[in-house]
Design an enzyme around this catalytic site. Structure first.
Site, PDB file in Angstrom:
ATOM      1  N   ASP A  68       0.812  -1.224   0.000  1.00  0.00           N
ATOM      2  CA  ASP A  68       0.000   0.000   0.000  1.00  0.00           C
ATOM      3  C   ASP A  68       0.845   1.275   0.000  1.00  0.00           C
ATOM      4  OD1 ASP A  68      -2.650  -0.865  -0.175  1.00  0.00           O
ATOM      5  OD2 ASP A  68      -2.873  -1.123   1.999  1.00  0.00           O
ATOM      6  N   ARG A  93       0.513  -1.672   7.557  1.00  0.00           N
ATOM      7  CA  ARG A  93       1.067  -0.462   6.932  1.00  0.00           C
ATOM      8  C   ARG A  93       2.082   0.250   7.835  1.00  0.00           C
ATOM      9  NH1 ARG A  93      -2.785   3.336   3.490  1.00  0.00           N
ATOM     10  NH2 ARG A  93      -0.709   3.788   2.668  1.00  0.00           N
ATOM     11  N   ARG A 138      -9.999   5.746  10.698  1.00  0.00           N
ATOM     12  CA  ARG A 138      -8.545   5.674  10.776  1.00  0.00           C
ATOM     13  C   ARG A 138      -7.973   6.688  11.768  1.00  0.00           C
ATOM     14  NH1 ARG A 138      -6.458   2.798   6.339  1.00  0.00           N
ATOM     15  NH2 ARG A 138      -8.019   1.277   5.718  1.00  0.00           N
ATOM     16  N   HIS A 167     -11.431   7.150   4.637  1.00  0.00           N
ATOM     17  CA  HIS A 167     -10.541   8.307   4.760  1.00  0.00           C
ATOM     18  C   HIS A 167     -11.314   9.528   4.267  1.00  0.00           C
ATOM     19  CE1 HIS A 167      -6.492   5.927   4.407  1.00  0.00           C
ATOM     20  NE2 HIS A 167      -6.609   6.393   5.638  1.00  0.00           N
ATOM     21  N   CYS A 261      -5.187   9.511  -3.330  1.00  0.00           N
ATOM     22  CA  CYS A 261      -4.454   8.620  -2.414  1.00  0.00           C
ATOM     23  C   CYS A 261      -3.002   8.447  -2.860  1.00  0.00           C
ATOM     24  CB  CYS A 261      -5.080   7.238  -2.374  1.00  0.00           C
ATOM     25  SG  CYS A 261      -6.764   7.174  -1.808  1.00  0.00           S
TER      26      CYS A 261
HETATM   27  N1  ARG Z   1      -5.369   0.072   1.074  1.00  0.00           N
HETATM   28  C1  ARG Z   1      -5.102   1.385   1.620  1.00  0.00           C
HETATM   29  C2  ARG Z   1      -5.657   1.462   3.030  1.00  0.00           C
HETATM   30  O1  ARG Z   1      -6.712   0.921   3.260  1.00  0.00           O
HETATM   31  C3  ARG Z   1      -5.686   2.436   0.756  1.00  0.00           C
HETATM   32  C4  ARG Z   1      -5.299   3.820   1.183  1.00  0.00           C
HETATM   33  C5  ARG Z   1      -5.951   4.879   0.367  1.00  0.00           C
HETATM   34  N2  ARG Z   1      -5.442   6.151   0.698  1.00  0.00           N
HETATM   35  C6  ARG Z   1      -6.175   7.264   0.863  1.00  0.00           C
HETATM   36  N3  ARG Z   1      -5.552   8.383   1.040  1.00  0.00           N
HETATM   37  N4  ARG Z   1      -7.487   7.235   0.926  1.00  0.00           N
HETATM   38  O2  ARG Z   1      -5.065   2.039   3.915  1.00  0.00           O
END
Ligand code: ARG
Length: 273
Positions: A68, A93, A138, A167, A261
């Site tokens: 990612d 991550r 998040r 997000h 992203c």
């Molecule tokens: N697979 C990543 C996650 O879930 C995607 C991140 C996407 N980034 C964003 N800025 N929306 O963290």
């Protein structure tokens, strides 16, 4: 109306090791096929689009085992020459954070470390003199106070309520210093009321646009780079005088990401801007 493009400096990460190996958002299905070569070609097209628009694109080296890492927006928040590093919610991550931190430090930004979960520009968007900060999935609400302290902009908390739009940058696009587009249904009733108060002229996106990650767009104040599939939103943007550029990022969308992203805005100190 005059729409002026501002030259941008972006940080991106080539999706050399991109894959969907785990699921940390509802878009990710590790059993579904992903075309890794196509992902790289689509990402190259995004990078080339920025270059053709006259923007500066910096690159951070991808790290093996961090699929990612292509989503550079989650690498930090960079405003007025200050870079706040990130702390991911998910262990998959976690190792991206020090890699991005080292890049900011080497690039000469003044560093700040997060005290709570904070997924960078994925959840922190500067609009004029306000920082909109997402929470609910998040970035921790507690980090919003730290963002205000570090950057000195009033932080407005945005409560996200739909797991597909986990997000803030999947639910709201900053178009210029006073204009945003957003999906009302992605926000709590209170946050919707705040958005109406701050942005009475905002563009309201449809669920169909949001479901192709249409709001995960990048604007320089005149040109808006957005997923090619977000056709209703593109039409509304053109009605308002923006030039739209559709990009197909179908493979990266399988990880829940779109153009924004993949793109971290690097904002220099005021003096050197
Ligand atoms: N697979 C990543 C996650 O879930 C995607 C991140 C996407 N980034 C964003 N800025 N929306 O963290």
């Amino acid at each position: 109306m005059t729409m002026d493009a501002t030259r941008q400096r972006f940080l991106m990460c080539r999706p050399t090791y991109f894959a969907v190996d785990y699921a940390i958002n509802p878009w990710m299905d590790p059993t579904a096929p992903v075309d890794a070569d196509l992902a790289i070609r689509q990402w190259e097209q995004l990078r080339q689009t920025y270059v053709d628009l006259g923007h500066e694109v910096e690159l951070i080296d991808p790290v093996v085992g961090l699929p990612d890492m292509v989503f550079a927006a989650n690498g930090g928040t960079v405003i007025d020459g200050k870079a706040m590093a990130v702390q991911f919610r998910d262990p998959q991550r976690a190792d991206e954070a020090p890699a991005y931190r080292a890049w900011f430090e080497a690039a000469g930004f003044e560093m700040y470390d997060p005290k709570h979960v904070n997924e960078g520009e994925g959840d922190v968007l500067l609009v004029g003199d306000h920082l909109l900060a997402g929470t609910g999935f998040r970035t921790a609400h507690a980090s919003h106070a730290q963002l205000q302290e570090v950057f000195g902009y009033p932080v407005v908390t945005m409560q996200l309520v739909d797991a597909r739009f986990y997000h803030l940058d999947t639910a709201l696009t900053v178009l210029d210093e006073r204009t945003v587009a957003y999906l009302p249904e992605a926000f709590s009733p209170g946050s919707r009321a705040v958005l109406r108060r701050l942005f009475p002229d905002a563009i309201h996106a449809t669920m169909a646009d949001a479901e192709v990650l249409g709001l995960n767009a990048v604007s320089d104040g005149r040109h808006v780079v957005l997923p090619a599939q977000a056709t209703d939103l593109a039409a509304k943007l053109r009605d308002r005088g923006y030039e739209t550029i559709g990009i197909d990022l179908s493979e990266l969308r399988k990880a829940g990401g779109g153009p924004k992203c993949c793109t971290l805005r690097l904002r220099q100190g005021k003096a050197s801007k």
